[in-house]
Scaffold this motif. Structure first.
Motif, PDB file in Angstrom:
ATOM      1  N   PHE A 176      -5.913  -1.441  -0.129  1.00 53.35           N
ATOM      2  CA  PHE A 176      -5.919  -1.457  -1.594  1.00 53.35           C
ATOM      3  C   PHE A 176      -7.111  -2.256  -2.124  1.00 53.35           C
ATOM      4  N   TYR A 177      -7.382  -3.405  -1.498  1.00 55.16           N
ATOM      5  CA  TYR A 177      -8.449  -4.272  -1.984  1.00 55.16           C
ATOM      6  C   TYR A 177      -9.803  -4.009  -1.316  1.00 55.16           C
ATOM      7  N   LEU A 208       2.803  -5.988  -5.646  1.00 57.74           N
ATOM      8  CA  LEU A 208       2.531  -4.584  -5.351  1.00 57.74           C
ATOM      9  C   LEU A 208       3.424  -4.009  -4.263  1.00 57.74           C
ATOM     10  N   THR A 209       4.170  -4.861  -3.559  1.00 52.75           N
ATOM     11  CA  THR A 209       5.012  -4.392  -2.465  1.00 52.75           C
ATOM     12  C   THR A 209       6.477  -4.688  -2.758  1.00 52.75           C
ATOM     13  N   ASN A 210       7.363  -4.045  -2.036  1.00 49.20           N
ATOM     14  CA  ASN A 210       8.792  -4.220  -2.258  1.00 49.20           C
ATOM     15  C   ASN A 210       9.465  -5.125  -1.235  1.00 49.20           C
ATOM     16  N   PHE A 211       8.801  -5.371  -0.106  1.00 51.85           N
ATOM     17  CA  PHE A 211       9.469  -6.122   0.961  1.00 51.85           C
ATOM     18  C   PHE A 211       9.433  -7.619   0.708  1.00 51.85           C
ATOM     19  N   SER A 212       8.254  -8.186   0.586  1.00 54.11           N
ATOM     20  CA  SER A 212       8.147  -9.624   0.381  1.00 54.11           C
ATOM     21  C   SER A 212       6.876  -9.949  -0.386  1.00 54.11           C
ATOM     22  N   TYR A 213       6.966 -10.931  -1.252  1.00 51.21           N
ATOM     23  CA  TYR A 213       5.833 -11.327  -2.082  1.00 51.21           C
ATOM     24  C   TYR A 213       4.868 -12.265  -1.348  1.00 51.21           C
ATOM     25  N   THR A 214       5.266 -12.836  -0.221  1.00 48.01           N
ATOM     26  CA  THR A 214       4.504 -13.924   0.395  1.00 48.01           C
ATOM     27  C   THR A 214       3.099 -13.491   0.791  1.00 48.01           C
ATOM     28  N   LEU A 215       2.981 -12.400   1.531  1.00 42.26           N
ATOM     29  CA  LEU A 215       1.664 -11.926   1.954  1.00 42.26           C
ATOM     30  C   LEU A 215       0.901 -11.321   0.782  1.00 42.26           C
ATOM     31  N   ASP A 216       1.636 -10.613  -0.063  1.00 44.16           N
ATOM     32  CA  ASP A 216       1.054  -9.948  -1.228  1.00 44.16           C
ATOM     33  C   ASP A 216       0.268 -10.939  -2.087  1.00 44.16           C
ATOM     34  N   THR A 217       0.900 -12.055  -2.438  1.00 44.72           N
ATOM     35  CA  THR A 217       0.264 -13.014  -3.335  1.00 44.72           C
ATOM     36  C   THR A 217      -0.913 -13.729  -2.673  1.00 44.72           C
ATOM     37  N   ILE A 218      -0.835 -13.970  -1.370  1.00 46.17           N
ATOM     38  CA  ILE A 218      -1.955 -14.628  -0.685  1.00 46.17           C
ATOM     39  C   ILE A 218      -3.180 -13.722  -0.669  1.00 46.17           C
ATOM     40  N   ILE A 219      -2.989 -12.457  -0.326  1.00 47.91           N
ATOM     41  CA  ILE A 219      -4.116 -11.530  -0.263  1.00 47.91           C
ATOM     42  C   ILE A 219      -4.716 -11.327  -1.653  1.00 47.91           C
ATOM     43  N   GLN A 220      -3.856 -11.195  -2.666  1.00 50.45           N
ATOM     44  CA  GLN A 220      -4.355 -11.080  -4.036  1.00 50.45           C
ATOM     45  C   GLN A 220      -5.158 -12.307  -4.428  1.00 50.45           C
ATOM     46  N   ALA A 221      -4.605 -13.484  -4.139  1.00 50.74           N
ATOM     47  CA  ALA A 221      -5.279 -14.732  -4.503  1.00 50.74           C
ATOM     48  C   ALA A 221      -6.629 -14.846  -3.810  1.00 50.74           C
ATOM     49  N   ALA A 276       7.486  -4.230   8.846  1.00 49.95           N
ATOM     50  CA  ALA A 276       7.364  -4.380   7.400  1.00 49.95           C
ATOM     51  C   ALA A 276       6.159  -5.228   7.025  1.00 49.95           C
ATOM     52  N   GLN A 277       5.949  -6.336   7.741  1.00 45.88           N
ATOM     53  CA  GLN A 277       4.825  -7.215   7.421  1.00 45.88           C
ATOM     54  C   GLN A 277       3.490  -6.540   7.757  1.00 45.88           C
ATOM     55  N   ALA A 278       3.436  -5.850   8.903  1.00 45.64           N
ATOM     56  CA  ALA A 278       2.192  -5.154   9.284  1.00 45.64           C
ATOM     57  C   ALA A 278       1.857  -4.074   8.262  1.00 45.64           C
ATOM     58  N   SER A 279       2.877  -3.348   7.829  1.00 42.94           N
ATOM     59  CA  SER A 279       2.671  -2.307   6.825  1.00 42.94           C
ATOM     60  C   SER A 279       2.144  -2.906   5.526  1.00 42.94           C
ATOM     61  N   THR A 280       2.687  -4.047   5.130  1.00 41.26           N
ATOM     62  CA  THR A 280       2.241  -4.715   3.908  1.00 41.26           C
ATOM     63  C   THR A 280       0.785  -5.127   4.010  1.00 41.26           C
ATOM     64  N   ILE A 281       0.409  -5.730   5.140  1.00 40.59           N
ATOM     65  CA  ILE A 281      -0.971  -6.193   5.326  1.00 40.59           C
ATOM     66  C   ILE A 281      -1.950  -5.022   5.282  1.00 40.59           C
ATOM     67  N   ILE A 282      -1.623  -3.940   5.989  1.00 43.57           N
ATOM     68  CA  ILE A 282      -2.516  -2.775   6.050  1.00 43.57           C
ATOM     69  C   ILE A 282      -2.678  -2.150   4.672  1.00 43.57           C
ATOM     70  N   THR A 330      -7.446 -13.749   8.006  1.00 43.90           N
ATOM     71  CA  THR A 330      -8.614 -12.896   8.234  1.00 43.90           C
ATOM     72  C   THR A 330      -8.776 -11.868   7.120  1.00 43.90           C
ATOM     73  N   VAL A 331      -7.670 -11.242   6.749  1.00 40.64           N
ATOM     74  CA  VAL A 331      -7.702 -10.189   5.738  1.00 40.64           C
ATOM     75  C   VAL A 331      -8.001 -10.746   4.350  1.00 40.64           C
ATOM     76  N   SER A 332      -7.418 -11.897   4.027  1.00 43.16           N
ATOM     77  CA  SER A 332      -7.525 -12.446   2.668  1.00 43.16           C
ATOM     78  C   SER A 332      -8.714 -13.363   2.469  1.00 43.16           C
ATOM     79  N   GLY A 333      -9.295 -13.847   3.576  1.00 48.03           N
ATOM     80  CA  GLY A 333     -10.391 -14.792   3.445  1.00 48.03           C
ATOM     81  C   GLY A 333      -9.940 -16.162   3.007  1.00 48.03           C
TER      82      GLY A 333
END
Length: 321
Positions: free
Chosen positions: A228-229, A171-184, A217-223, A144-147
């Protein structure tokens, strides 16, 4: 066409040999396959084991920096080593190496920028019903967040094209998995998924100390990434309750005014005005953040071009006899 398989490791001396043994020696369309281990401050001799296994490239952090930083180090190193495609897998042997040809195929064919393995959560026996539910909920939130349309957002078994790897910034320190999907998703990159089966667990996950820690941690990353975007939309959501509450109180005052009972509701004007001002200020912060985000987009594009130019110059230097 060069493929580099990167494996972030933290104290994986026991499981690394099993993981490496399953990696393919040949992938259709790939002329060169190399392996890269990122030792994230291990204390159990992981780097020594990696050398004994014939790993082509080993990078060691002097201390444990976390999975996101290890992944980022690997991505940067793989690019400098001339990778055309980068495959990422975990060192705990969760993901069978036999799927790597299928993983890189869409990237190789130019049909995807990123390919993410779908572990088919509902079929994983050692996942509890609660964990399956939370994984599905988390993946739906990321979609939903990343489209995007990624069925298994936290899967670390992935393939990236060279150009995509140049565009990504962790951009985050916990895990790259969500970070890269939202960026992409925000950059309009094409993401595809392939179904895979997983191996049974060798050890408990080190990424999460507890289910609550993982969720938080994951919820914080998503928010944070969504803000940010999409700063204007985020601040608008925050401002909306204040503005609506202020309008309701002003409506209450005007209703009383036209019914000649205004003196009983004069506090509605004061409180309603205060709420409207708070909502307006929050919205204006969003406008300012949105303007800043446009500068961030230009900076991101500049960084992409600089990295591309740097790697091109590096290749030219290496080609000089």
């Amino acid at each position: 066409m060069k493929l580099i398989i990167q494996i972030p490791c933290y104290n994986e001396a026991e499981s690394l040999p099993i993981t490496v043994a399953e990696l393919p020696s040949h992938v259709p369309g790939i002329s060169c396959i190399e392996t890269l281990v990122i030792d994230d401050g291990s204390t159990d001799g992981t780097a020594e084991i990696a050398r004994s296994l014939g790993i082509n490239h080993i990078i060691a952090h002097r201390q444990n920096l976390g999975l996101a930083r290890a992944f980022e180090t690997g991505l940067d190193a793989a690019l400098r080593l001339g990778a055309d495609i980068i495959a990422n897998t975990d060192a705990d042997n969760q993901y069978p190496g036999r799927y790597i040809p299928e993983l890189v195929a869409p990237v190789l064919a130019g049909k995807a920028d990123i390919v993410i393995a779908n572990r088919q959560i509902e079929h994983i026996e050692h996942f509890s019903p609660m964990k399956k539910l939370l994984q599905k909920l988390g993946s739906w939130t990321v979609r939903t967040v990343s489209g995007t349309d990624v069925p298994d957002a936290v899967s670390g078994f992935r393939a990236y094209s060279r150009d995509t790897a140049l565009r990504l910034n962790i951009l985050t320190n916990f895990s790259y998995t969500l970070d890269t999907i939202i960026q992409a998703g925000k950059q309009g990159l094409i993401i595809k998924s392939i179904p895979v089966e997983t191996n049974g667990p060798i050890r408990p996950s080190r990424l999460q100390s507890s289910m609550w820690h993982f969720i938080k941690a994951q919820a914080s990353t998503i928010i944070r990434l969504y803000a940010f975007y999409e700063p204007l939309r985020t601040f608008s959501y925050i401002a909306l309750p204040f503005i609506l509450a202020g309008l309701v109180l002003w409506g209450r005052f005007f209703y009383a005014y036209f019914n000649n009972t205004v003196n009983q509701f004069i506090q509605s004007v004061t409180i309603g005005t205060g709420l409207l001002l708070v909502g307006l200020l929050i919205f204006l912060f969003g406008v300012q953040a949105d303007i800043t985000s446009k500068h961030r987009q230009m900076t991101q594009e500049t960084l992409y071009r600089l990295k591309k130019l740097e790697l091109k110059q590096q290749k030219q230097t290496e080609d000089v006899p």
